[in-house]
Motif scaffolding. Structure first.
Motif, PDB file in Angstrom:
ATOM      1  N   VAL A  45       0.846  -1.189   0.000  1.00 27.12           N
ATOM      2  CA  VAL A  45       0.000   0.000   0.000  1.00 27.12           C
ATOM      3  C   VAL A  45       0.881   1.239   0.000  1.00 27.12           C
ATOM      4  N   GLY A  46       0.507   2.207  -0.841  1.00 31.82           N
ATOM      5  CA  GLY A  46       1.205   3.475  -0.890  1.00 31.82           C
ATOM      6  C   GLY A  46       0.201   4.615  -0.764  1.00 31.82           C
ATOM      7  N   PHE A  47       0.665   5.749  -0.313  1.00 29.70           N
ATOM      8  CA  PHE A  47      -0.212   6.898  -0.092  1.00 29.70           C
ATOM      9  C   PHE A  47       0.330   8.109  -0.834  1.00 29.70           C
ATOM     10  N   VAL A  48      -0.577   8.858  -1.446  1.00 30.61           N
ATOM     11  CA  VAL A  48      -0.226  10.094  -2.137  1.00 30.61           C
ATOM     12  C   VAL A  48      -1.051  11.198  -1.503  1.00 30.61           C
ATOM     13  N   VAL A  49      -0.367  12.145  -0.874  1.00 26.97           N
ATOM     14  CA  VAL A  49      -1.042  13.277  -0.236  1.00 26.97           C
ATOM     15  C   VAL A  49      -0.318  14.532  -0.716  1.00 26.97           C
ATOM     16  N   SER A  50      -0.958  15.267  -1.627  1.00 32.18           N
ATOM     17  CA  SER A  50      -0.298  16.425  -2.239  1.00 32.18           C
ATOM     18  C   SER A  50      -0.379  17.655  -1.341  1.00 32.18           C
ATOM     19  N   LYS A  51       0.312  18.697  -1.747  1.00 34.69           N
ATOM     20  CA  LYS A  51       0.306  19.949  -0.986  1.00 34.69           C
ATOM     21  C   LYS A  51      -1.045  20.637  -1.020  1.00 34.69           C
ATOM     22  N   LYS A  52      -1.918  20.233  -1.936  1.00 39.74           N
ATOM     23  CA  LYS A  52      -3.267  20.803  -1.982  1.00 39.74           C
ATOM     24  C   LYS A  52      -4.081  20.418  -0.746  1.00 39.74           C
ATOM     25  N   VAL A  53      -3.671  19.337  -0.082  1.00 42.03           N
ATOM     26  CA  VAL A  53      -4.369  18.893   1.129  1.00 42.03           C
ATOM     27  C   VAL A  53      -4.149  19.872   2.271  1.00 42.03           C
ATOM     28  N   GLY A  54      -2.984  20.487   2.318  1.00 38.92           N
ATOM     29  CA  GLY A  54      -2.709  21.446   3.381  1.00 38.92           C
ATOM     30  C   GLY A  54      -1.237  21.514   3.707  1.00 38.92           C
ATOM     31  N   ARG A  55      -0.962  22.102   4.853  1.00 40.67           N
ATOM     32  CA  ARG A  55       0.420  22.231   5.308  1.00 40.67           C
ATOM     33  C   ARG A  55       0.966  20.868   5.694  1.00 40.67           C
TER      34      ARG A  55
END
Length: 116
Positions: A45-55
Motif C-alpha cells: 500500500v502506498g499513499f499520495v497526499v499532495s500539498k493541496k491537502v494542506g500544510r
C-alpha cells in the motif's frame, strides 16, 4: 500502524498500480488497486497526499489516519495487490470515522475493476 512489509516505496510500483489498476473514487479519496505482479507477492500500500491537502502537519495527519485505516482493510483486496490511496483536499478536514466508510467503498469499487 501499517507493517513495513506492506508499505509501497518504489515509484514504479505507484505508477503501475495507478495506470493499470482499477479505480474507486469518493469525495475525499481516490483508490487505485493493481493486480499482483507475482502470485506470491505481499499486498503493498502506498499513499499520495499532495500539498493541496494542506500544510505539512495536515498532510502527515491524513497519512497517519489512512495508514491506520488501511491496516485493518488489507484483507479487502486480493492478496498481492498494489494499492495506492490518494487523498483529496477535503480529507484534511475529515475525521478517521468519516474516512473509513469512504475508504471501504473506494476499495470495493477499485478491487472489482482490477484487470486480471
Amino acid at each position: 500502524m501499517l507493517p513495513r512489509v506492506h508499505r509501497m516505496r518504489d515509484g514504479e510500483e505507484f505508477r503501475q498500480a495507478m495506470r493499470r489498476g482499477g479505480k474507486g473514487v469518493q469525495p475525499d479519496l481516490v483508490v487505485h488497486v493493481g493486480g499482483p505482479v507475482e502470485p506470491t507477492d505481499v499486498t503493498s500500500v502506498g499513499f499520495v497526499v499532495s500539498k493541496k491537502v494542506g500544510r505539512a502537519h495536515d498532510r502527515n495527519r491524513v497519512k497517519r489516519r489512512l495508514r491506520h485505516l488501511m491496516r485493518d482493510r488489507l484483507d479487502a483486496v486480493p492478496s498481492g495487490s498494489r494499492v495506492v490511496v490518494r487523498a483529496l483536499p477535503g480529507s484534511a478536514s475529515r475525521r478517521a470515522a468519516d474516512l473509513g466508510p469512504q475508504l471501504d467503498q473506494a476499495l470495493h469499487t477499485a478491487a472489482s475493476r482490477v484487470r486480471r
